[in-house]
Each structure stands twice: as structure tokens, then as C-alpha cells.
Design a protein around this motif. Structure first.
Motif, PDB file in Angstrom:
ATOM      1  N   ALA A   1      19.443  -0.547  -3.289  1.00  0.00           N
ATOM      2  CA  ALA A   1      18.677   0.034  -2.185  1.00  0.00           C
ATOM      3  C   ALA A   1      17.196  -0.311  -2.279  1.00  0.00           C
ATOM      4  CB  ALA A   1      18.857   1.554  -2.170  1.00  0.00           C
ATOM      5  N   TYR A   2      16.684  -0.492  -3.507  1.00  0.00           N
ATOM      6  CA  TYR A   2      15.273  -0.834  -3.661  1.00  0.00           C
ATOM      7  C   TYR A   2      14.967  -2.199  -3.063  1.00  0.00           C
ATOM      8  CZ  TYR A   2      10.821  -2.050  -5.810  1.00  0.00           C
ATOM      9  OH  TYR A   2       9.530  -2.451  -6.013  1.00  0.00           O
ATOM     10  N   GLU A   3      15.855  -3.164  -3.272  1.00  0.00           N
ATOM     11  CA  GLU A   3      15.636  -4.492  -2.694  1.00  0.00           C
ATOM     12  C   GLU A   3      15.680  -4.430  -1.165  1.00  0.00           C
ATOM     13  OE1 GLU A   3      18.214  -7.416  -4.364  1.00  0.00           O
ATOM     14  OE2 GLU A   3      17.503  -7.107  -6.416  1.00  0.00           O
ATOM     15  N   LEU A   4      16.557  -3.582  -0.645  1.00  0.00           N
ATOM     16  CA  LEU A   4      16.593  -3.365   0.804  1.00  0.00           C
ATOM     17  C   LEU A   4      15.269  -2.781   1.285  1.00  0.00           C
ATOM     18  CD1 LEU A   4      18.119  -3.126   3.541  1.00  0.00           C
ATOM     19  CD2 LEU A   4      18.932  -0.893   2.764  1.00  0.00           C
ATOM     20  N   TYR A   5      14.758  -1.824   0.535  1.00  0.00           N
ATOM     21  CA  TYR A   5      13.469  -1.196   0.865  1.00  0.00           C
ATOM     22  C   TYR A   5      12.332  -2.215   0.821  1.00  0.00           C
ATOM     23  CZ  TYR A   5       9.243   1.584  -0.005  1.00  0.00           C
ATOM     24  OH  TYR A   5       7.969   2.104   0.040  1.00  0.00           O
ATOM     25  N   GLN A   6      12.305  -3.026  -0.242  1.00  0.00           N
ATOM     26  CA  GLN A   6      11.259  -4.046  -0.375  1.00  0.00           C
ATOM     27  C   GLN A   6      11.272  -5.018   0.787  1.00  0.00           C
ATOM     28  OE1 GLN A   6      12.079  -5.621  -4.403  1.00  0.00           O
ATOM     29  NE2 GLN A   6       9.901  -5.243  -4.819  1.00  0.00           N
ATOM     30  N   HIS A   7      12.461  -5.515   1.116  1.00  0.00           N
ATOM     31  CA  HIS A   7      12.578  -6.508   2.187  1.00  0.00           C
ATOM     32  C   HIS A   7      12.149  -5.916   3.527  1.00  0.00           C
ATOM     33  CE1 HIS A   7      14.247 -10.367   3.651  1.00  0.00           C
ATOM     34  NE2 HIS A   7      14.499  -9.683   4.760  1.00  0.00           N
ATOM     35  N   THR A   8      12.540  -4.673   3.751  1.00  0.00           N
ATOM     36  CA  THR A   8      12.175  -4.005   5.000  1.00  0.00           C
ATOM     37  C   THR A   8      10.667  -3.922   5.160  1.00  0.00           C
ATOM     38  OG1 THR A   8      14.208  -2.679   4.991  1.00  0.00           O
ATOM     39  CG2 THR A   8      12.377  -1.853   6.323  1.00  0.00           C
ATOM     40  N   ASN A   9       9.983  -3.536   4.100  1.00  0.00           N
ATOM     41  CA  ASN A   9       8.535  -3.354   4.177  1.00  0.00           C
ATOM     42  C   ASN A   9       7.766  -4.662   4.124  1.00  0.00           C
ATOM     43  OD1 ASN A   9       7.727  -0.246   3.982  1.00  0.00           O
ATOM     44  ND2 ASN A   9       9.604  -0.553   2.814  1.00  0.00           N
ATOM     45  N   GLU A  10       8.178  -5.575   3.251  1.00  0.00           N
ATOM     46  CA  GLU A  10       7.475  -6.854   3.126  1.00  0.00           C
ATOM     47  C   GLU A  10       7.571  -7.678   4.406  1.00  0.00           C
ATOM     48  OE1 GLU A  10       9.147  -8.693  -0.286  1.00  0.00           O
ATOM     49  OE2 GLU A  10       8.136  -7.362  -1.717  1.00  0.00           O
ATOM     50  N   ASN A  11       8.682  -7.515   5.125  1.00  0.00           N
ATOM     51  CA  ASN A  11       8.875  -8.278   6.358  1.00  0.00           C
ATOM     52  C   ASN A  11       8.529  -7.479   7.610  1.00  0.00           C
ATOM     53  OD1 ASN A  11      10.303 -11.024   5.618  1.00  0.00           O
ATOM     54  ND2 ASN A  11      11.132  -9.455   4.245  1.00  0.00           N
ATOM     55  N   LYS A  12       7.904  -6.306   7.393  1.00  0.00           N
ATOM     56  CA  LYS A  12       7.309  -5.511   8.464  1.00  0.00           C
ATOM     57  C   LYS A  12       8.318  -5.024   9.502  1.00  0.00           C
ATOM     58  CE  LYS A  12       2.795  -7.701   7.906  1.00  0.00           C
ATOM     59  NZ  LYS A  12       1.690  -8.455   8.542  1.00  0.00           N
ATOM     60  N   PHE A  13       9.523  -4.701   9.028  1.00  0.00           N
ATOM     61  CA  PHE A  13      10.455  -3.993   9.897  1.00  0.00           C
ATOM     62  C   PHE A  13      10.075  -2.522   9.905  1.00  0.00           C
ATOM     63  CE2 PHE A  13      12.938  -7.797   8.956  1.00  0.00           C
ATOM     64  CZ  PHE A  13      13.505  -8.078  10.195  1.00  0.00           C
ATOM     65  N   ASP A  14      10.349  -1.823  10.998  1.00  0.00           N
ATOM     66  CA  ASP A  14       9.977  -0.412  11.104  1.00  0.00           C
ATOM     67  C   ASP A  14      10.740   0.431  10.100  1.00  0.00           C
ATOM     68  OD1 ASP A  14       8.334  -1.193  13.133  1.00  0.00           O
ATOM     69  OD2 ASP A  14       9.605  -0.430  14.749  1.00  0.00           O
ATOM     70  N   ASP A  15      12.026   0.128   9.916  1.00  0.00           N
ATOM     71  CA  ASP A  15      12.861   0.845   8.948  1.00  0.00           C
ATOM     72  C   ASP A  15      14.107   0.001   8.688  1.00  0.00           C
ATOM     73  OD1 ASP A  15      14.629   1.290  11.153  1.00  0.00           O
ATOM     74  OD2 ASP A  15      13.533   3.103  11.653  1.00  0.00           O
ATOM     75  N   PHE A  16      14.974   0.476   7.786  1.00  0.00           N
ATOM     76  CA  PHE A  16      16.134  -0.343   7.440  1.00  0.00           C
ATOM     77  C   PHE A  16      17.116  -0.451   8.606  1.00  0.00           C
ATOM     78  CE2 PHE A  16      17.809   3.839   6.119  1.00  0.00           C
ATOM     79  CZ  PHE A  16      19.077   3.803   6.680  1.00  0.00           C
ATOM     80  N   ASN A  17      17.138   0.547   9.492  1.00  0.00           N
ATOM     81  CA  ASN A  17      18.025   0.457  10.653  1.00  0.00           C
ATOM     82  C   ASN A  17      17.649  -0.726  11.535  1.00  0.00           C
ATOM     83  OD1 ASN A  17      19.776   2.743  10.286  1.00  0.00           O
ATOM     84  ND2 ASN A  17      18.018   4.061  10.721  1.00  0.00           N
TER      85      ASN A  17
END
Length: 453
Positions: A147-163
Motif C-alpha cells: 500500500a505504501y508504494e501505491l501511496y507514493q505513486h499516487t502522490n508523486e504523480n499528482k493524482f488526487d487519491d488512489f481511486n
């Protein structure tokens, strides 16, 4: 499954009928369903036991100190009692967070709590479940281990959230900016988005409309649509010829040969590299006789000029014979005048009377709905209605849309100082032709100045 308020009694097995329940959770459920309160702790056998119907029911304890701990471990996905009790010592209550800390070295308690609070643990499970679908949409989709890698990718690539990230993956997108742009334009699928962008479509609405009539590019769709907006009942070559006639300078005499040459030249815009007309382009001017018959008899041609059969030429009327549409807001503000004043009906009356003095009779004013609330002399509105037809665009819709559409349909003159830059960026017809119909002006104390007249 409730296992609280149980009494635990240490015991050992001796000459008793045994029945072992293999699954610890099933054992917990049995105690609940039969309202059993006493649990035997068989330390030597590493089991829990209960008496039921003259049988001793047992189950492996699997290292858990009591059934309540076993229940918590299962509910929070711990695979073993060792992991559960180690996490408990460290104040961690879910296996996913414990795993990220122990296996992936994440020791930031605030970050771990953030992953939990923002539901990235569930998000990661959804990601794993749909990964094959993501790969079908994009073979190069990012692969996450936790889940941390999912979190990192979401934020580093400027998505609003994982959804939003997972929705992008489902559509085949990798970039948040590209996904957000596509979503704004109505696209959910990257393949469709790429095709539409490569062919110049500004949004999905136009892309779908073009697909419905089997047209590949936005430019081609606009060309087709503009011909049909003007004269839907005519073949495309006749509509195009009328458009060319509408742009000929007033008072000019255009021979049949000249008109044919103009049409032949303009037809190049509707041909592919091999010289063939677009599959949708309809024709009926197959020879010179067809051409002359149309120029001589068509009422649409008669609006722009009169045909001399002896000389075989079309004499274009003076501008005063043309209909004219007025950009109401632009004229009311006297746009580009040296002195800026509040918008007024007086300016519109001055313009209408000036045009009438030049011989124009068919005059239409189109204005924004908001103009009414800005006018300094609204009391003159009835006077304006007596002088010219006055239309108001629907609230929230700029009058420019209706002005430009009217020019396309009627090939009429347009009085405005607006250059319509934003429309030129998205509509090839406006970019190429609107200035041919536009009359610029200035209103001063001495009257109206209009260089084109």
C-alpha cells in the motif's frame, strides 16, 4: 463472532471422549452459538477445549493466548500469532501496516496511520484484484508491492487519491495530467483519447458526432458541418459555391469560368492526397450546363447577385443588398472607441440608423442576456425594437455562439470589432472566413465610421 467475557481454566486431558475442531475460528463460532462461557486451556497439548454433550471439543491454539486475540488477528489479516503479538507490542493493529513496517522498513508512525486513515490498505487490495484488467489496458502499468508504494505513486504523480489513480489505470492512462485532461474532455479510455487528440477533436462530444457520420478528423467534421449548416437541402458542391459567391467583392462581375475555377480551387480542401473528394462530399454540378442552371435559377444565388445570361456572368450586389447581423454587446459598449463609456442603447440606435442610411434593410441584433442589466438607458429599448429585430441569447450562453452560427447559416455581414480569437482556435471555418464577413466600426460624436463601407 463474539468471544469476550469468557472464563479460561487451565486443564489437562485424561480419559475423556475427544473431538477436535480443526479451524480455530470455527471453534470460536461454536462457543458463541452455544453460549459457552468456560474455556479450557490445555497447555501441554497447545489447545483450547470446551465441554459439549459429554465430549471435549478441542482446537489448536496456534500460539494465541485466548480466543479474543485469535479473533482480532483474523479480523486484521494476521497470518500468525507471532506476527499478531509482535505488532501488539509495537502498538500496531493491522497486519498490512505491520508488514510495511517489518518487511519494507517504514517506521514513520504518522505515515503508517495516514495509509490506514486514507484507506490505502483497501486501495491496494483493489489494485491487486484488478491488476489483470489494468495490464490489458496498459501492459506497462506500474507494479506495486504494498500500500505504501501505491501511496507514493499516487502522490508523486499528482493524482488526487488512489481511486483516481486506479480509474486512470483502468482506462490505460499513466499520467495524471493526461488522465485529468481526458476526463475533462469526456474520455475514459486512453486509446480513444489518443485517436481523438491526434485528429484534432476538442472533446468527446465532437469525436462521437464525427464517428456517427464516419468522419475521421475534426477539421473534416467542421468542413462538412459548416456546409450543411448553411444549406442542408443542397449538395455540398452547391453549398460550397454559394459560400464562395458570398465572399466576392460587391459590384464585381464573375464569369461562369471564373466561378468554376474558384470552386475547383476550393474543392482541393475536401480532397485526399490521391485527389479524391471525401467520401461524404456530395456533388450535383457535374458539367457546365448544371453549373449555369444553378447560377441562373437558384433562389439562394439570387440573394447575392443577378445572372446575365447574355454575358454569362454573375454580378454581385452591393453590400446594402445583404442582410446584416449586429454584435449587440460590442456595439452597445462601442468597443475600441477612444472614450470608454457605459453600454447604451443609444449606440445601437446610432448603428442601426447608420446602416439604414447606407441602404441596408434586413438588420438583426443579437446580444448577451447580461447586457440588459448594464445599459445606462434601458428606457430606450422599445424605441430599438421599432428600429430593428433584437434577439437575446439564453442566460449563461455567450451571444458570440449565435452570431457566428448566424453568419455560417446566412453568409450575412457581421458588424463587430470582436476578432473572435478563441473561436478561431477551435473552429477552422471561423479562423479562415469570419473576417471576410466582418465590418469594423467606430462611433463618435460625429457619427459612425465604417471603413468597409
Amino acid at each position: 463472532m463474539k468471544t469476550n467475557q469468557l472464563n479460561y481454566i487451565k486443564a489437562s486431558i485424561s480419559n475423556v471422549a475427544l473431538l477436535e475442531i480443526e479451524n480455530l475460528i470455527d471453534f470460536c463460532k461454536y462457543t458463541e452459538q452455544h453460549h459457552i462461557k468456560e474455556i479450557f486451556v490445555l497447555e501441554k497439548e497447545l489447545k483450547f477445549g470446551i465441554l459439549s454433550h459429554q465430549l471435549l471439543l478441542t482446537t489448536p491454539s496456534l500460539g494465541y493466548q485466548n480466543l479474543d486475540d485469535a479473533r482480532k488477528a483474523v479480523l486484521n489479516n494476521f497470518p500468525s500469532s507471532e506476527d499478531f503479538y509482535q505488532a501488539l507490542k509495537e502498538g500496531i493493529h493491522t497486519y498490512e501496516i505491520f508488514e510495511m513496517q517489518t518487511k519494507h522498513g517504514i517506521n514513520d508512525k504518522e505515515l503508517l496511520q495516514k495509509l490506514h486513515d486514507e484507506d490505502y490498505l483497501t486501495g491496494f487490495e483493489n489494485y491487486k484484484m484488478d491488476f489483470e484488467k489494468f495490464q490489458e489496458a496498459n501492459p506497462n502499468v506500474a507494479k506495486f508491492q504494498n500500500a505504501y508504494e501505491l501511496y507514493q505513486h499516487t502522490n508523486e504523480n499528482k493524482f488526487d487519491d488512489f481511486n483516481q489513480l486506479l480509474a486512470a489505470f483502468a482506462g490505460g492512462f499513466s499520467s495524471s495530467s493526461e488522465y485529468k485532461d481526458a476526463s475533462l474532455k469526456g474520455y475514459e479510455n486512453k486509446t480513444e483519447y489518443d485517436i481523438a487528440m491526434n485528429n484534432g477533436f476538442p472533446n468527446k462530444e465532437y469525436y462521437e458526432k464525427a464517428k456517427a457520420v464516419n468522419v475521421a478528423t475534426y477539421n473534416e467534421y467542421i468542413l462538412k458541418n459548416n456546409l450543411e449548416v448553411s444549406y442542408p437541402e443542397l449538395t455540398h458542391d452547391k453549398s460550397l459555391l454559394l459560400f464562395l459567391i458570398s465572399k466576392i467583392e460587391q459590384g464585381k462581375k464573375a464569369s461562369i469560368n471564373k466561378l468554376q475555377a474558384l470552386l475547383d480551387s476550393e474543392l482541393k480542401s475536401y480532397k485526399s492526397a490521391d485527389g479524391k473528394l471525401a467520401h461524404w462530399f456530395t456533388t450535383s454540378l457535374s458539367n457546365t450546363n448544371d453549373f449555369i442552371d444553378f447560377i441562373e435559377k437558384a433562389p439562394e444565388v439570387a440573394k447575392f447577385g443577378s445572372y446575365d445570361s447574355d454575358g454569362e456572368f454573375l454580378e454581385i450586389f452591393q453590400l446594402k443588398n445583404r442582410s446584416v447581423v449586429i454584435d449587440g454587446s460590442n456595439i452597445a459598449h462601442n468597443s475600441n472607441a477612444a472614450t470608454k463609456t457605459k453600454p447604451s442603447i443609444a449606440n445601437l440606435l446610432t448603428m442601426v440608423r447608420f446602416l439604414k442610411s447606407k441602404g441596408f434593410s434586413e438588420i438583426l441584433i443579437i446580444a448577451d442576456a447580461s447586457l440588459r442589466h448594464k445599459l445606462c438607458d434601458l428606457n430606450k429599448i422599445d424605441q430599438l425594437h421599432q428600429e430593428a429585430k433584437y434577439l437575446i441569447a439564453p442566460a449563461g450562453v455567450t451571444a458570440d455562439v449565435y452570431l457566428l452560427d448566424h453568419v455560417k447559416q446566412k453568409h450575412c455581414l457581421l458588424v463587430s470589432n470582436d476578432t473572435f480569437k478563441e473561436y478561431k482556435l477551435t473552429d477552422p471555418w471561423v479562423a479562415l472566413h469570419v473576417d471576410s464577413y466582418r465590418l469594423t466600426f467606430m462611433i463618435t460624436d460625429d457619427g459612425v465610421f465604417m471603413p468597409d463601407l
